[in-house]
Design an enzyme around this catalytic site. Structure first.
Site: not given
Length: 295
Positions: A139, A189
């Site tokens: 990511h 996140n």
């Protein structure tokens, strides 16, 4: 492992391709649309030119980087010699599963399959392949050429060897890899999106306006960008998608998207990419305004 295939030529895909190519890797950039590939290469070129202007790289560095990138509209052709594939398609679970099914069949047996997903289960993605032990999350943060962090997400079956390989490769890109486990939202996140969602709730409830909320977070908490501006930069549709993944994954109402966010996405107000979100962006200059904050 010097041949890297990148799936998707959008914001994250072209940034990932740029980063690998600038660090000497041969990159096969793949997208189903030739127009998207051309747009992606134009973005890479523009960002390299900006780096030249700021004396971060030379003209020779730019030419070398662009020379390391080749483009394909066929996954099978693009991954033929890849030691690593990094998927950076739209944050849609159905699409990603379809891509990984195809990668599983098309890639050499020793190819590591990575996804740039920001929230979708690595274990779920790995389950549709014939090599779940070789599937991992990478990511990257946006803008990829500048941001140092890479979340390295282990699926349930991801091997120690593959994890070590990707951790070390990330370091060769000048990144700081952080290993995390496979839970909805991972770390970045899982913490960021509730903050953004609460900022939207604060606006929705009339506590303060957009600039006031962002100013409090920038000046009071030393954030370089306010949460509402950051949401525009990420894309409100992406924020909504990530919150929905976490809400479904945890069944916890604290992850439920604010109704204002849902309505804005339905209305096509997606942030920088659409020209309007919590802020208005001039279409011809919107990318420049955001990029100049980083590059």
């Amino acid at each position: 492992m010097k041949n890297i295939a990148v799936i998707g030529a959008g914001t994250m895909g072209n940034g990932i391709a740029h980063t690998f190519a600038q660090n000497g890797f041969k990159v096969q950039l793949i997208d189903i649309s030739q127009e998207s590939l051309e747009k992606g290469l134009a973005t890479i070129t523009k960002n390299l030119d900006r780096m030249i202007t700021k004396e971060k790289i030379t003209e020779a560095d730019k030419e070398s980087t662009l020379g390391n990138i080749s483009t394909f509209t066929s996954i099978r052709e693009g991954v033929e010699y890849a030691g690593l594939v990094v998927e950076a398609a739209t944050e849609n679970v159905t699409l990603k599963l379809k891509i990984f099914e195809e990668l599983s069949d098309a890639c050499p047996e020793d190819t590591i399959l990575a996804t740039n997903t920001s929230s979708i289960s690595i274990t779920q993605i790995a389950a549709v392949t014939n090599r779940p032990e070789m599937v991992i999350g990478m990511h990257f943060m946006n803008p990829v050429p500048i941001m140092k962090l890479v979340e390295i997400i282990r699926g349930y079956n991801t091997s120690d060897e593959v994890t070590h390989t990707i951790m070390e490769m990330s370091k060769t890109l000048g990144k700081v890899p952080v290993e995390v486990n496979d839970y909805p939202g991972f770390v970045a996140n899982r913490i960021l999106m509730p903050m953004i969602n609460e900022s939207i709730e604060t606006l929705y409830n009339g506590v303060a306006g957009v600039t006031e909320i962002d100013t409090v977070m920038k000046l009071g908490m030393a954030h370089p960008m306010g949460p509402l501006q950051l949401a525009d930069f990420i894309g409100l549709d992406v924020c909504l998608s990530i919150l929905n993944v976490m809400y479904e994954g945890f069944k916890n109402p604290k992850y439920a998207p604010c109704p204002l966010l849902v309505n804005m996405v339905m209305a096509g107000k997606l942030g920088v990419k659409s020209g309007e979100g919590f802020y208005n962006y001039d279409e011809s200059k919107k990318a420049e305004k955001v990029a100049k904050q980083f590059i």
